[in-house]
Design a protein around this motif. Structure first.
Motif, mmCIF file in Angstrom:
data_model
loop_
_atom_site.group_PDB
_atom_site.id
_atom_site.type_symbol
_atom_site.label_atom_id
_atom_site.label_comp_id
_atom_site.label_asym_id
_atom_site.label_seq_id
_atom_site.Cartn_x
_atom_site.Cartn_y
_atom_site.Cartn_z
ATOM 1 N N SER A 182 -2.626 3.941 6.863
ATOM 2 C CA SER A 182 -2.025 3.534 5.667
ATOM 3 C C SER A 182 -0.486 3.243 5.840
ATOM 4 O O SER A 182 -0.027 3.941 6.812
ATOM 5 C CB SER A 182 -2.459 4.886 4.723
ATOM 6 O OG SER A 182 -1.691 4.579 3.516
ATOM 7 N N ASN A 183 -0.022 2.574 5.051
ATOM 8 C CA ASN A 183 1.390 2.366 5.191
ATOM 9 C C ASN A 183 2.123 2.923 3.843
ATOM 10 O O ASN A 183 2.358 2.508 2.830
ATOM 11 C CB ASN A 183 1.729 0.590 4.732
ATOM 12 C CG ASN A 183 3.233 0.263 5.036
ATOM 13 O OD1 ASN A 183 4.042 1.223 5.379
ATOM 14 N ND2 ASN A 183 3.207 -0.895 5.104
ATOM 15 N N ARG A 184 2.324 4.294 4.182
ATOM 16 C CA ARG A 184 3.002 5.102 3.071
ATOM 17 C C ARG A 184 4.391 4.654 2.740
ATOM 18 O O ARG A 184 4.907 4.857 1.553
ATOM 19 C CB ARG A 184 3.023 6.610 3.324
ATOM 20 C CG ARG A 184 1.560 7.076 3.393
ATOM 21 C CD ARG A 184 1.361 8.448 3.725
ATOM 22 N NE ARG A 184 2.374 9.329 3.873
ATOM 23 C CZ ARG A 184 2.609 10.428 4.705
ATOM 24 N NH1 ARG A 184 1.586 10.777 5.416
ATOM 25 N NH2 ARG A 184 3.800 10.976 4.507
ATOM 26 N N LYS A 185 5.184 4.106 3.716
ATOM 27 C CA LYS A 185 6.514 3.422 3.505
ATOM 28 C C LYS A 185 6.610 2.398 2.398
ATOM 29 O O LYS A 185 7.557 2.370 1.678
ATOM 30 C CB LYS A 185 7.307 3.356 4.882
ATOM 31 C CG LYS A 185 8.439 2.980 4.922
ATOM 32 C CD LYS A 185 9.231 2.644 6.053
ATOM 33 C CE LYS A 185 10.617 2.448 5.995
ATOM 34 N NZ LYS A 185 11.067 1.494 6.860
ATOM 35 N N ALA A 186 5.502 1.710 2.348
ATOM 36 C CA ALA A 186 5.549 0.518 1.421
ATOM 37 C C ALA A 186 5.588 1.119 -0.025
ATOM 38 O O ALA A 186 6.411 0.577 -0.846
ATOM 39 C CB ALA A 186 4.104 -0.227 1.670
ATOM 40 N N PHE A 187 5.116 2.290 -0.223
ATOM 41 C CA PHE A 187 4.906 2.675 -1.604
ATOM 42 C C PHE A 187 6.433 3.497 -2.070
ATOM 43 O O PHE A 187 6.763 3.557 -3.222
ATOM 44 C CB PHE A 187 3.901 3.814 -1.781
ATOM 45 C CG PHE A 187 2.560 3.469 -1.798
ATOM 46 C CD1 PHE A 187 2.143 2.684 -2.765
ATOM 47 C CD2 PHE A 187 1.921 3.372 -0.587
ATOM 48 C CE1 PHE A 187 0.840 2.132 -2.761
ATOM 49 C CE2 PHE A 187 0.614 2.822 -0.445
ATOM 50 C CZ PHE A 187 -0.014 2.294 -1.620
ATOM 51 N N HIS A 188 7.110 3.775 -1.003
ATOM 52 C CA HIS A 188 8.441 4.238 -1.141
ATOM 53 C C HIS A 188 9.708 3.093 -1.463
ATOM 54 O O HIS A 188 10.586 2.949 -2.039
ATOM 55 C CB HIS A 188 8.941 5.054 0.065
ATOM 56 C CG HIS A 188 10.394 5.454 0.083
ATOM 57 N ND1 HIS A 188 10.835 6.385 -0.699
ATOM 58 C CD2 HIS A 188 11.387 5.048 0.662
ATOM 59 C CE1 HIS A 188 12.035 6.651 -0.635
ATOM 60 N NE2 HIS A 188 12.589 5.638 0.328
#
Length: 155
Positions: free
Chosen positions: A12-18
């Motif tokens: 999952s790319n959690r940095k994208a949501f940030h």
């Protein structure tokens, strides 16, 4: 023997949501080689710095790092090679228009198995400014504090 239809999350790319506001989500297949799939089954993938670009009516994902399979020897591919995404022409044309006209970016959000197939969830994203990031962090902190107070009150 029936195939499993469940989804198994790989990364999952959690940095994208940030860094982005996710406006819309799309699902795409991805064109991989055998040793890359074996690496994905081990969870050896990084989506942090990845993004998508459209070239000649085809979508490619750049910056997705799939580590070489340890037992793959000569069959291993370059870990950072551009990987082709599989979508319908109509969807690609629609995404092309919104990326060029409205200043959106196409970012991979999740990588998962659906049955035996590897799928990528793409987000049509708009970049956050610094004050937007601070606002979203303040909202998360306030929600966390409210949840903590509710748990303590209900004990």
């Amino acid at each position: 023997m029936p195939k499993s239809t469940g989804e198994k999350l790989i990364a999952s790319n959690r940095k994208a949501f940030h860094d982005y506001f996710v406006e819309e989500r799309f699902e795409a297949g991805i064109q991989l080689h055998g040793t890359e799939v074996k690496s994905l089954r081990q969870g050896a993938v990084n989506l942090k710095e990845s993004f998508c670009h459209i070239k000649n009516g085809e979508i490619f994902v750049q910056g997705m790092h799939i580590s070489p399979y340890e037992k793959g020897n000569i069959f291993n591919r370059d870990p950072l090679r551009p990987k082709k995404l599989l979508m319908h022409k109509r969807e690609i044309a629609r995404l092309t228009g919104s990326i060029q006209r409205e200043g959106y970016a196409l970012i991979p959000l999740r990588l998962y198995f659906r049955g035996a197939l590897v799928k990528v969830e793409l987000g049509l994203c708009k970049g956050k400014k610094l004050h937007d990031k601070r606002d979203s962090q303040a909202q998360k902190d306030a929600q966390r504090e409210m949840d903590r107070n509710m748990r303590e009150r209900n004990k």
